[in-house]
Design a protein around this motif. Structure first.
Motif, short mmCIF file in Angstrom:
data_model
loop_
_atom_site.label_atom_id
_atom_site.label_comp_id
_atom_site.label_asym_id
_atom_site.label_seq_id
_atom_site.Cartn_x
_atom_site.Cartn_y
_atom_site.Cartn_z
N TRP A 15 -10.70 90.33 43.01
CA TRP A 15 -9.29 90.64 43.26
C TRP A 15 -9.15 92.11 43.62
N ARG A 16 -8.41 92.36 44.70
CA ARG A 16 -8.18 93.76 45.10
C ARG A 16 -6.74 93.91 45.57
N TYR A 17 -6.08 94.95 45.10
CA TYR A 17 -4.72 95.18 45.58
C TYR A 17 -4.81 95.92 46.92
N ASP A 18 -5.38 95.21 47.92
CA ASP A 18 -5.56 95.72 49.29
C ASP A 18 -4.29 95.46 50.06
N GLU A 19 -4.12 96.09 51.22
CA GLU A 19 -2.98 95.77 52.08
C GLU A 19 -3.32 94.50 52.86
N ALA A 54 -7.79 88.55 57.86
CA ALA A 54 -9.09 88.56 57.17
C ALA A 54 -9.17 89.56 56.02
N ARG A 55 -8.03 89.95 55.50
CA ARG A 55 -8.01 90.84 54.33
C ARG A 55 -7.02 90.26 53.32
N TYR A 56 -7.55 89.84 52.19
CA TYR A 56 -6.72 89.17 51.18
C TYR A 56 -6.78 89.93 49.86
N ARG A 57 -5.94 89.48 48.91
CA ARG A 57 -5.96 90.12 47.59
C ARG A 57 -6.81 89.33 46.60
N TRP A 58 -7.15 88.11 46.97
CA TRP A 58 -8.12 87.32 46.20
C TRP A 58 -9.07 86.72 47.22
N PHE A 59 -10.35 87.00 47.07
CA PHE A 59 -11.33 86.46 48.02
C PHE A 59 -12.67 86.31 47.31
N TYR A 60 -13.58 85.61 47.96
CA TYR A 60 -14.89 85.35 47.38
C TYR A 60 -15.95 86.25 47.98
N GLN A 61 -16.94 86.58 47.15
CA GLN A 61 -18.08 87.36 47.65
C GLN A 61 -19.39 86.74 47.18
N TRP A 62 -20.42 86.83 48.02
CA TRP A 62 -21.78 86.66 47.50
C TRP A 62 -22.31 88.05 47.29
N VAL A 121 -20.52 105.08 56.18
CA VAL A 121 -20.78 105.79 54.91
C VAL A 121 -20.29 104.95 53.72
N ARG A 122 -19.50 103.90 53.98
CA ARG A 122 -18.92 103.01 52.97
C ARG A 122 -17.92 103.77 52.10
N GLY A 123 -16.79 103.13 51.85
CA GLY A 123 -15.68 103.79 51.16
C GLY A 123 -15.92 104.11 49.70
N GLY A 162 -14.07 92.74 61.38
CA GLY A 162 -14.64 93.88 60.65
C GLY A 162 -16.02 93.50 60.14
N SER A 163 -16.35 93.97 58.92
CA SER A 163 -17.71 93.68 58.44
C SER A 163 -17.75 92.36 57.67
N LEU A 164 -18.83 91.60 57.89
CA LEU A 164 -19.03 90.36 57.14
C LEU A 164 -19.71 90.66 55.81
N CYS A 165 -20.41 91.79 55.78
CA CYS A 165 -21.19 92.13 54.60
C CYS A 165 -21.39 93.63 54.58
N GLY A 166 -21.46 94.21 53.40
CA GLY A 166 -21.69 95.65 53.31
C GLY A 166 -22.50 95.95 52.07
N GLY A 215 -21.24 90.09 50.57
CA GLY A 215 -20.67 89.50 51.79
C GLY A 215 -19.34 88.85 51.46
N GLY A 216 -18.42 88.88 52.42
CA GLY A 216 -17.09 88.28 52.22
C GLY A 216 -17.09 86.84 52.73
N ILE A 217 -16.92 85.88 51.82
CA ILE A 217 -17.04 84.47 52.20
C ILE A 217 -15.97 84.06 53.23
P1 AMP Z 1 -17.19 95.69 49.71
O1 AMP Z 1 -17.29 95.10 48.33
O2 AMP Z 1 -15.95 96.48 49.92
O3 AMP Z 1 -18.45 96.37 50.11
O4 AMP Z 1 -17.01 94.46 50.72
C1 AMP Z 1 -18.03 93.54 50.99
C2 AMP Z 1 -17.49 92.50 51.94
O5 AMP Z 1 -16.40 91.81 51.34
C3 AMP Z 1 -16.91 93.05 53.24
O6 AMP Z 1 -17.94 93.23 54.18
C4 AMP Z 1 -15.94 91.96 53.65
O7 AMP Z 1 -16.63 90.92 54.33
C5 AMP Z 1 -15.45 91.43 52.33
N1 AMP Z 1 -14.11 91.97 51.98
C6 AMP Z 1 -13.81 93.20 51.50
N2 AMP Z 1 -12.50 93.33 51.26
C7 AMP Z 1 -11.93 92.13 51.59
C8 AMP Z 1 -10.61 91.60 51.56
N3 AMP Z 1 -9.58 92.33 51.09
N4 AMP Z 1 -10.40 90.33 51.99
C9 AMP Z 1 -11.44 89.56 52.43
N5 AMP Z 1 -12.71 90.01 52.47
C10 AMP Z 1 -12.96 91.27 52.06
#
Ligand code: AMP
Length: 422
Positions: free
Chosen positions: A106-110, A114-122, A265-267, A287-291, A314-316
């Motif tokens: 969960w992130r209080y992102d804008e 493709a940018r959500y406040r609840w999303f999945y990661q591997w 440089v990654r945030g 944007g990025s699929l994985c970082g 990676g962002g699912i």
């Molecule tokens: P990070 O944890 O910021 O390094 O992000 C890793 C990956 O998660 C990114 O490359 C995106 O694919 C995905 N991601 C990051 N923020 C979001 C978001 N707000 N909504 C959907 N996917 C995201």
């Protein structure tokens, strides 16, 4: 009653869920092949753990609350912090510790495309090896996962914070740690903001327009690994050695689709050295699929300075969007239909054979005629229909109809699965 969800939160609908499952399965198979052990860190943490690196942009993004006993709690914003907390607290583990995890964050992102406040990661992490070999292992696994998912146009974009820091300190003559960090954060924003906007924003933070221009120019250095390394060495930057070693190892591992890009440089402030992002050339809008990258600073903050750490996430949702755009969705799904209700038993036999082979399949309703069953098959997104008809059965066959092209071919009743997969 207002049925809307909170801003930035959405349901994962069945079509999307199916893609998520495929990504998860591929992730589990690849991480197993690379000898990573699966785990899941807790979804809630004490807020102070999540704030380990306070003042960063992450701080504003944490969803937090007080529980019923007034404890400050936060929802995980990534899987890295929880996994690091876990490993730091377990002193007996023998390095290298290779862990994989999958879960919602969960992130209080804008919210935006493709940018959500609840999303999945591997997520994959390697703890306890400070060498470039583990950075390469993480990149190798990420790349191989994308290839397995059929995303052929993905590219690794690699940078190194040490190189940017050396440039800021030795060429631009900046000595304050705070200012160096601010300049790194500015560079992380180049894809989102114009030069004029960055100059305006960072002048207020003590970075002059001339410094910002030089930094942005340096950040625009990108190209084939050998080319970029040669440029950095010409400029006398000693820290270019890391990128030079990495280029060699990636070559040995057969990873060719790599670009060095010094604006990466990654945030998040806990990254310390090599950092990278994976982008799909066919979907720049995502944007990025994985970082990921090396973040030795985080175990240090948690009290284990000797514990090196590198990893990637990676962002699912973005990967799923990329896959659906590429038309790589399951192409072998089959809807079994029958020309008359008396053939339902035969159709069920065919269905169970297909299901046993793990092919997604379903069967028409007995209350519907052939035409309606075929319409259902198309509207449910099936790729083909397996038609059980009296005439074909008499000659030992069924009919496989491609619902996209309309083409039909007979397949032998005795070797159904082979016929569908061929
Ligand atoms: P990070 O944890 O910021 O390094 O992000 C890793 C990956 O998660 C990114 O490359 C995106 O694919 C995905 N991601 C990051 N923020 C979001 C978001 N707000 N909504 C959907 N996917 C995201």
């Amino acid at each position: 009653m207002d049925l809307s969800l909170p801003r930035g939160i959405r349901d994962i609908v069945p079509e999307e869920f199916e893609l998520h499952q495929r990504i998860r399965t591929a992730f589990e198979e690849v991480t197993d092949a690379y000898n990573f052990k699966a785990m899941e860190p807790a979804p809630l943490e004490t807020l102070s753990i999540l704030r380990a690196k306070s003042g960063s942009q992450v701080d504003e993004q944490i969803y937090h609350f007080q529980d019923k006993a007034d404890r400050d709690i936060g929802l995980r914003f990534d899987l890295t912090v929880g996994m690091t907390r876990y490993v730091v607290g377990k002193r007996g583990m023998k390095p290298p510790i290779k862990l994989a995890s999958y879960g919602g964050v969960w992130r209080y992102d804008e919210p935006q495309h493709a940018r959500y406040r609840w999303f999945y990661q591997w997520d994959i992490e390697v703890f306890g090896d400070p060498t470039i070999d583990s950075d390469a292992e993480v990149m190798d696994l990420s790349y191989s996962l994308f290839k397995r998912l059929g995303l052929s146009e993905v590219k690794l974009h690699v940078g190194d914070r040490r190189v940017v820091e050396e440039y800021i300190r030795s060429v631009l003559g900046v000595s304050s740690d705070g200012k160096v960090l601010e300049m790194m954060r500015a560079l992380d924003k180049v894809a989102k903001k114009t030069e004029a906007e960055l100059i305006r924003e960072y002048e207020a933070k003590g970075v002059s327009a001339a410094e910002m221009k030089k930094l942005l120019e340096f950040g625009s250095t990108r190209g084939a690994p050998a080319e970029v390394v040669a440029k950095l060495k010409d400029a006398g930057l000693k820290s270019a050695e890391g990128l030079s070693d990495l280029a060699e190892i990636l070559k040995l591992r057969g990873i060719a689709n790599v670009e060095y890009d010094l604006s990466i440089v990654r945030g998040i402030d806990y990254y310390t050295a090599i950092v990278f992002e994976v982008k799909d050339g066919a979907r720049p809008d995502l944007g990025s699929l994985c970082g990921g990258g090396r973040y030795d600073a985080l175990p240090r903050i948690f009290g284990r300075p000797e514990l090196a750490a590198t990893g990637a996430a990676g962002g699912i949702e973005r990967i799923a969007l990329s896959m659906s755009g590429a038309g790589t969705a399951e192409s072998r799904s089959v809807y079994v239909v029958f020309t008359e209700p008396a053939l339902y038993g035969e159709a069920l036999k065919a269905l169970s054979q297909v299901r046993e082979a793990g092919i997604r399949s379903d069967i028409g309703l007995r209350s519907k005629g052939l035409r309606k069953q075929l319409e259902d098959a198309s509207s449910m997104g099936f790729r083909s229909a397996l038609i059980v008809g009296k005439k074909e059965l008499e000659s030992g066959n069924l009919l496989l109809k491609d619902l996209k092209t309309g083409g039909e071919k007979p397949i032998a009743r005795g070797s159904l699965v082979e016929g569908i997969l061929s």
